[in-house]
Design a protein around this motif. Structure first.
Motif, PDB file in Angstrom:
ATOM      1  N   SER A 377      48.123  -0.906  52.886  1.00  0.00           N
ATOM      2  CA  SER A 377      47.858  -2.028  51.990  1.00  0.00           C
ATOM      3  C   SER A 377      48.554  -1.901  50.645  1.00  0.00           C
ATOM      4  CB  SER A 377      46.349  -2.210  51.790  1.00  0.00           C
ATOM      5  OG  SER A 377      45.800  -1.075  51.203  1.00  0.00           O
ATOM      6  N   LYS A 378      48.888  -0.676  50.208  1.00  0.00           N
ATOM      7  CA  LYS A 378      49.528  -0.549  48.895  1.00  0.00           C
ATOM      8  C   LYS A 378      51.044  -0.604  49.047  1.00  0.00           C
ATOM      9  CE  LYS A 378      49.164   2.894  45.315  1.00  0.00           C
ATOM     10  NZ  LYS A 378      48.334   4.045  44.941  1.00  0.00           N
ATOM     11  N   PHE A 379      51.579   0.212  49.964  1.00  0.00           N
ATOM     12  CA  PHE A 379      53.031   0.256  50.117  1.00  0.00           C
ATOM     13  C   PHE A 379      53.521  -0.647  51.250  1.00  0.00           C
ATOM     14  CE2 PHE A 379      51.891   4.534  48.448  1.00  0.00           C
ATOM     15  CZ  PHE A 379      52.336   4.296  47.164  1.00  0.00           C
ATOM     16  N   LEU A 380      52.593  -1.265  51.967  1.00  0.00           N
ATOM     17  CA  LEU A 380      52.918  -2.176  53.069  1.00  0.00           C
ATOM     18  C   LEU A 380      53.921  -1.565  54.044  1.00  0.00           C
ATOM     19  CD1 LEU A 380      53.262  -5.447  50.988  1.00  0.00           C
ATOM     20  CD2 LEU A 380      51.276  -4.652  52.229  1.00  0.00           C
ATOM     21  N   HIS A 381      53.779  -0.257  54.292  1.00  0.00           N
ATOM     22  CA  HIS A 381      54.665   0.427  55.218  1.00  0.00           C
ATOM     23  C   HIS A 381      53.914   0.651  56.526  1.00  0.00           C
ATOM     24  CE1 HIS A 381      57.728   2.884  56.853  1.00  0.00           C
ATOM     25  NE2 HIS A 381      58.380   3.027  55.726  1.00  0.00           N
ATOM     26  N   PHE A 382      54.059  -0.291  57.468  1.00  0.00           N
ATOM     27  CA  PHE A 382      53.265  -0.232  58.694  1.00  0.00           C
ATOM     28  C   PHE A 382      53.634   0.981  59.537  1.00  0.00           C
ATOM     29  CE2 PHE A 382      52.789  -5.132  58.582  1.00  0.00           C
ATOM     30  CZ  PHE A 382      52.064  -4.985  57.430  1.00  0.00           C
ATOM     31  N   GLY A 383      54.905   1.360  59.513  1.00  0.00           N
ATOM     32  CA  GLY A 383      55.345   2.508  60.305  1.00  0.00           C
ATOM     33  C   GLY A 383      54.628   3.775  59.882  1.00  0.00           C
ATOM     34  N   ARG A 384      54.640   4.038  58.565  1.00  0.00           N
ATOM     35  CA  ARG A 384      54.007   5.264  58.082  1.00  0.00           C
ATOM     36  C   ARG A 384      52.503   5.210  58.253  1.00  0.00           C
ATOM     37  NH1 ARG A 384      57.445   6.280  52.550  1.00  0.00           N
ATOM     38  NH2 ARG A 384      59.365   6.950  53.589  1.00  0.00           N
ATOM     39  N   ALA A 385      51.917   4.039  57.997  1.00  0.00           N
ATOM     40  CA  ALA A 385      50.471   3.906  58.163  1.00  0.00           C
ATOM     41  C   ALA A 385      50.087   4.232  59.610  1.00  0.00           C
ATOM     42  CB  ALA A 385      50.024   2.498  57.796  1.00  0.00           C
ATOM     43  N   SER A 386      50.878   3.726  60.564  1.00  0.00           N
ATOM     44  CA  SER A 386      50.590   4.001  61.979  1.00  0.00           C
ATOM     45  C   SER A 386      50.751   5.483  62.273  1.00  0.00           C
ATOM     46  CB  SER A 386      51.533   3.212  62.880  1.00  0.00           C
ATOM     47  OG  SER A 386      51.527   1.871  62.532  1.00  0.00           O
ATOM     48  N   THR A 387      51.768   6.097  61.649  1.00  0.00           N
ATOM     49  CA  THR A 387      51.984   7.519  61.877  1.00  0.00           C
ATOM     50  C   THR A 387      50.774   8.331  61.425  1.00  0.00           C
ATOM     51  OG1 THR A 387      54.301   7.114  61.438  1.00  0.00           O
ATOM     52  CG2 THR A 387      53.602   9.399  61.501  1.00  0.00           C
ATOM     53  N   VAL A 388      50.250   8.005  60.246  1.00  0.00           N
ATOM     54  CA  VAL A 388      49.077   8.741  59.756  1.00  0.00           C
ATOM     55  C   VAL A 388      47.896   8.500  60.694  1.00  0.00           C
ATOM     56  CG1 VAL A 388      47.540   9.089  57.805  1.00  0.00           C
ATOM     57  CG2 VAL A 388      49.920   8.556  57.394  1.00  0.00           C
ATOM     58  N   ALA A 389      47.763   7.250  61.168  1.00  0.00           N
ATOM     59  CA  ALA A 389      46.683   6.953  62.109  1.00  0.00           C
ATOM     60  C   ALA A 389      46.804   7.814  63.363  1.00  0.00           C
ATOM     61  CB  ALA A 389      46.713   5.477  62.485  1.00  0.00           C
ATOM     62  N   ILE A 390      48.040   7.963  63.852  1.00  0.00           N
ATOM     63  CA  ILE A 390      48.252   8.776  65.048  1.00  0.00           C
ATOM     64  C   ILE A 390      47.900  10.240  64.761  1.00  0.00           C
ATOM     65  CG2 ILE A 390      50.002   9.604  66.679  1.00  0.00           C
ATOM     66  CD1 ILE A 390      49.234   6.711  67.102  1.00  0.00           C
ATOM     67  N   LEU A 391      48.243  10.713  63.559  1.00  0.00           N
ATOM     68  CA  LEU A 391      47.894  12.094  63.208  1.00  0.00           C
ATOM     69  C   LEU A 391      46.384  12.305  63.285  1.00  0.00           C
ATOM     70  CD1 LEU A 391      50.189  13.075  60.205  1.00  0.00           C
ATOM     71  CD2 LEU A 391      50.429  13.600  62.619  1.00  0.00           C
ATOM     72  N   ILE A 392      45.636  11.349  62.745  1.00  0.00           N
ATOM     73  CA  ILE A 392      44.174  11.459  62.811  1.00  0.00           C
ATOM     74  C   ILE A 392      43.728  11.484  64.267  1.00  0.00           C
ATOM     75  CG2 ILE A 392      41.986  10.357  62.192  1.00  0.00           C
ATOM     76  CD1 ILE A 392      43.396   9.074  59.842  1.00  0.00           C
TER      77      ILE A 392
ATOM     78  N   PHE B  31      43.793 -18.146  46.980  1.00  0.00           N
ATOM     79  CA  PHE B  31      43.408 -16.761  47.252  1.00  0.00           C
ATOM     80  C   PHE B  31      44.150 -15.827  46.310  1.00  0.00           C
ATOM     81  CE2 PHE B  31      43.572 -13.126  50.543  1.00  0.00           C
ATOM     82  CZ  PHE B  31      42.350 -12.642  50.102  1.00  0.00           C
ATOM     83  N   GLY B  32      43.413 -14.924  45.665  1.00  0.00           N
ATOM     84  CA  GLY B  32      44.059 -14.021  44.717  1.00  0.00           C
ATOM     85  C   GLY B  32      43.354 -12.702  44.602  1.00  0.00           C
ATOM     86  N   ALA B  33      43.858 -11.856  43.707  1.00  0.00           N
ATOM     87  CA  ALA B  33      43.308 -10.515  43.558  1.00  0.00           C
ATOM     88  C   ALA B  33      42.112 -10.424  42.599  1.00  0.00           C
ATOM     89  CB  ALA B  33      44.399  -9.547  43.129  1.00  0.00           C
ATOM     90  N   PRO B  34      42.094 -11.167  41.464  1.00  0.00           N
ATOM     91  CA  PRO B  34      40.926 -11.021  40.570  1.00  0.00           C
ATOM     92  C   PRO B  34      39.635 -11.426  41.282  1.00  0.00           C
ATOM     93  CG  PRO B  34      42.685 -12.237  39.473  1.00  0.00           C
ATOM     94  CD  PRO B  34      43.081 -12.108  40.916  1.00  0.00           C
ATOM     95  N   ALA B  35      38.608 -10.600  41.160  1.00  0.00           N
ATOM     96  CA  ALA B  35      37.351 -10.827  41.881  1.00  0.00           C
ATOM     97  C   ALA B  35      36.790 -12.206  41.583  1.00  0.00           C
ATOM     98  CB  ALA B  35      36.339  -9.760  41.510  1.00  0.00           C
ATOM     99  N   SER B  69      46.352  -6.726  51.671  1.00  0.00           N
ATOM    100  CA  SER B  69      46.232  -6.470  53.100  1.00  0.00           C
ATOM    101  C   SER B  69      45.515  -7.624  53.796  1.00  0.00           C
ATOM    102  CB  SER B  69      45.520  -5.148  53.366  1.00  0.00           C
ATOM    103  OG  SER B  69      44.359  -5.055  52.611  1.00  0.00           O
ATOM    104  N   GLU B  70      44.529  -8.217  53.113  1.00  0.00           N
ATOM    105  CA  GLU B  70      43.823  -9.346  53.731  1.00  0.00           C
ATOM    106  C   GLU B  70      44.744 -10.538  53.902  1.00  0.00           C
ATOM    107  OE1 GLU B  70      40.090 -10.305  51.815  1.00  0.00           O
ATOM    108  OE2 GLU B  70      39.509  -8.206  51.968  1.00  0.00           O
ATOM    109  N   LEU B  71      45.584 -10.753  52.895  1.00  0.00           N
ATOM    110  CA  LEU B  71      46.511 -11.883  52.989  1.00  0.00           C
ATOM    111  C   LEU B  71      47.470 -11.670  54.158  1.00  0.00           C
ATOM    112  CD1 LEU B  71      47.484 -14.525  51.589  1.00  0.00           C
ATOM    113  CD2 LEU B  71      49.233 -13.125  50.549  1.00  0.00           C
TER     114      LEU B  71
END
Lengths: 413, 435
Positions: A377-392, B31-35, B69-71
């Protein structure tokens, strides 16, 4: 005769496959299409009402219909078909919502940021070479080792001692069990207040810092207190010589403490201790606090199940209390310990809320589950996120295998 | 009986759909980020009060902490909101490239008017290949230092106009046994952003000013360029000089940014405040203690970030940007309204009562409408900078997320704890992480 029975078997399997997949599939597709079409034309509130009404009636009708169809089948197959009828939808849904995402995650872990291009093992190389990832994996190990052993150790001791209590056992146990009733987020918030730091000269509202700044005297001989008002004067802790408050969750080692201030690299034991990641340990304490009660309850039940004849026999033979605990009680509850260890291990691997609420992974306190969400959700890197999920996922496998083996052993006996 | 009720409902709903030719009763999800129930979320919702009364279009603002992520999930599921409000323009461009949002021209926006109202620099932040996708909206001001005029006057301190004057003042305060700066940059999962703000403010005023700043943000000069190193050295002067920062260097990373200014409002036994200066954005009064909030503009106010090597009126700020994901008539009407001069009146006049300190990016907006004189002053400041094209957007928000919300934050946190000797390593590490 044998040909006929083979044919019948074939027919039965065929019918079962249909029952397994076809009906749920039809049911699912019908509703998916129906609602996709009408959702454009109907207001939302009505749609929700319809979804509940149609969804539940349809399941009802589905089972009635299948029941009817099966009742036409030859008598000897009916029982098997009824089983398939109930298991079928469950297997179908499990496949749709569990197996398919799992396979897709594995696939995505070999793709780039948005999953557009294949990158081979690049994400896995990143997972083991990136500094922050290395620290995350290290933390996960510390958590696994620390939390699982501490929870079992303390749980066992508390269970054994409380079993010996003459009265108040129920009260004592429910106090220890209480944290289990608080949500992970709640407990983390409580402990966040315990570790809270405020910049001086503000009053320290955190429990640990409040204790830390109270007591002692500064170089002029004035008392150090946590901004306490006495005789109309505010007594603070900013004078030179008073103990300074520290940000507990930001300490990555113990060098802030007098005992470890000037540790030389030569003294390996001392430098090992001074490098202990204090904040990670403080976060682990939250989890130990939460799950000790659970371990205690389970162990307590197991200990109570030990026939008193065995322990009495030990006592008559002159064994000490410690000896009885180690040689009689422990072997008896071994399988219970394994069960608790399994449960706690899986919980630690999934641990997310504690780190999320307290530090959100800053200051080298990250855990795999939080890292996975960060990458997603922060870096929007689905590949890496999936990799970490696989590690878990991979790290859970040995535990599942161990458990399965143990289960087989148990059934053998 | 049951059948007839369902039938009635069906007929009624069909009627509602059939009558939907006018925009009356149409729903637009924003839709936005501020609560949703936070001060900003309430203020955003309140802006549509009169609009909904006039047009009948129901605009619902939904805020979520996990907005991004929700968006993404909503887009993937084919069920996006009509309008989304991104906290970073960089993401708007990324989404535009991914083909998820609709160009403003297709929504019926007069681009020339839009550019002249909101400055071509801001509009440019939401452009991909010259096509504007993002709608500029609120901005906040970062190039300001909060202080208490009464405390300054009592001790005969003058408001510093240059960096050297600020350092001289800081030295004087230290010599008098007090602490000049409040500085706290702990922020759950985002620790370090305060230091990146400082870096940006210094970058705008050193090297070649705005030019080297733009080159730095777009990675036309490497992150470990001497210009960036000079800026980091300036920042390190504040963070690592003995006695400059409340609680010492170690306290910088431990202090939550929302508590950082509190020592300024606290008095010790000699009546001295815990600190005198606090460089923080215009939204920070929302984090002040209740008693301090009342003194906004009188007891506590701000001065402009001091001048450095390159003298200019450059202003650093940040802000959010919205974009359209579903193109229908009701959404077009809302977009039209959001780009109009009147749109910000709801926030400025504090209709929601939540005291939001957001400032509109619309340069034609009457700044005297703001509920607080301090906000009005900041708005004037911003307006001038936007019109003179010296407003610059928070650089870290415009860098790739791996840097802007990743390594830049992490390495600045390390720099704060490790001291000036770490500058080279920090900049090298950030340079290496640039994708």
């Amino acid at each position: 005769m044998s040909v006929l029975s083979d044919n019948n078997k074939l027919l039965a399997t065929g019918l079962r496959i249909i029952a397994f997949a076809l009906f749920p599939l039809l049911w699912f597709l019908f509703q998916a299409i129906l609602f996709r079409e009408i959702s454009k034309a109907i207001p939302r509130s009505l749609l929700i009402f319809l979804a509940i009404a149609v969804g539940s009636t349809f399941i009802f009708l589905l089972y009635i219909g299948m029941n009817k169809i099966i009742s036409y089948a030859p008598k000897q197959y009916q029982e098997g078909l009824y089983g398939a009828m109930f298991v079928g939808p469950a297997i179908f849904l499990l496949g749709l919502f569990l197996f398919y995402p799992a396979i897709r995650t594995i696939y995505l872990s070999f793709r780039d940021k948005y999953g557009d291009f294949s990158v081979g093992f690049e994400n896995y190389i990143w997972a083991f070479s990136n500094d922050l990832m290395k620290i995350t994996i290290r933390n996960q190990f510390i958590w696994l080792l620390g939390v699982v052993s501490l929870v079992i150790l303390i749980g066992l001791i508390v269970a054994y001692i409380s079993d010996k209590l003459q009265k108040g056992e129920a009260f004592f146990k429910s106090v220890i069990f209480m944290p289990m009733a608080i949500s992970g987020v709640g407990s983390s918030a409580i402990f966040k207040f315990i570790y809270e730091y405020r910049p001086p000269p503000l009053t320290q509202i955190g429990f640990l810092n409040g204790l830390r700044v109270t007591g002692g005297q500064d170089i002029d001989g004035n008392d150090c207190k946590n901004n306490v008002i006495e005789n109309g004067n505010k007594i603070g802790y900013t004078g030179e010589g008073c103990t300074e408050p520290i940000g507990w969750l930001q300490q990555r080692d113990l060098t802030k403490f007098k005992a470890f201030e000037n540790v030389s690299e030569v003294d390996t034991l001392q430098s090992f201790f001074s490098n202990l990641p204090l904040n990670t340990i403080l976060l682990m304490i939250i989890m130990v606090w939460m799950y000790t009660g659970f371990a205690m309850i389970v162990f307590s039940a197991a200990i109570k199940a030990i026939p008193s004849e065995i322990t009495e026999a030990g006592r008559i033979d002159g064994a000490s209390e410690a000896r009885i605990f180690l040689s009689v009680v422990m072997p008896y509850i071994k399988s219970t310990i394994v069960v608790v260890a399994t449960y706690i291990t899986v919980t630690v691997l999934k641990a997310y809320d504690i780190v999320f609420v307290t530090t959100r992974g800053d200051f080298e306190t990250n855990l795999l589950a939080v890292k996975m969400m960060d990458e997603f959700s922060k870096f929007l890197h689905f590949g890496r996120a999936s990799t970490v999920a696989i590690l878990i996922f991979i790290s859970v496998i040995p535990i599942i295998v161990l458990n399965a083996l143990r289960n087989r052993e148990d059934t053998k006996i | 009986m049951k059948k007839s009720i369902i039938g009635l409902l069906l007929i009624l709903s069909m009627l509602a759909v059939a009558c939907g030719n006018s925009l009356e009763g149409q729903e637009v999800i924003y839709f936005g980020a501020p609560a949703t129930d936070g001060p900003d979320g309430q203020a955003i919702q309140a802006t549509f009060r009169d609009f909904t009364e006039e047009t009948g279009i129901i605009v619902t603002y939904v805020g979520s902490e996990n907005f991004e992520s929700e968006l993404l999930a909503q887009i993937e599921a084919g069920n996006p909101p009509n309008i989304a409000l991104w906290p970073q323009p960089g993401t708007v461009r990324a989404q535009a490239r991914a083909g998820n949002i609709i160009p403003l021209e297709d929504v019926g926006v007069d681009l020339d008017e839009y550019r002249s109202n909101f400055s071509s620099y801001l509009v440019g932040l939401g452009e991909v290949d010259g096509v504007p996708y993002g709608g500029a909206q609120a901005v906040n001001l970062k190039s300001i230092v909060w202080y208490q005029p009464a405390e300054f006057e009592k001790r005969g301190y003058a408001v510093p106009e240059t960096w050297d004057e600020m350092i001289a003042l800081a030295d004087q305060i230290v010599a008098e046994g007090m602490t000049p700066f409040c500085f706290g940059m702990y922020s759950n999962g985002a620790t370090g952003w305060l230091a990146t703000d400082w870096m940006e403010d210094i970058m705008l005023r050193t090297g070649n000013g705005v030019d080297s700043y733009d080159a730095w943000v777009n990675h036309e000069i490497p992150f470990n360029d001497p210009i960036v190193k000079t800026a980091a050295t300036y920042l390190s002067q504040i963070m690592h000089t003995d006695g400059y920062v409340v609680g010492g260097t170690d306290a910088i990373v431990s202090t939550f940014f929302g508590n950082a200014q509190d020592p300024m409002f606290e008095r010790d036994s000699n009546g001295n405040p815990g600190c005198f200066m606090h460089r923080q954005a215009s939204f920070i009064p929302g984090f002040w203690p209740e008693e301090a909030k009342a003194g906004l503009g009188t007891e506590t106010t701000f001065f402009a970030f001091p001048q450095m090597d390159v003298v200019s009126d450059t202003v650093l700020g940040a802000g959010d940007m919205w974009a359209v994901l579903v193109n229908d008539e009701a959404t077009q009407a809302v977009v039209d309204f959001m780009l109009s001069e009147d749109y910000w009146t709801g926030v400025a006049e504090n209709w929601s009562g939540s005291s939001s300190t957001r400032i509109t990016a619309h340069t034609g907006f009457d700044t005297s409408k703001y509920w607080s004189p301090v906000v009005a002053q900041q708005a004037e400041f911003l307006k001038a900078a936007l019109q003179a094209n010296v407003f610059r957007f928070d650089g870290s928000d415009n860098m790739p997320t791996e840097v802007g919300s990743g390594s830049f934050w992490v390495e600045m946190t390390e720099l704060a704890t490790q001291g000036p000797g770490y500058i080279d390593t920090a900049l090298d590490n950030i340079e290496k992480s640039w994708p």
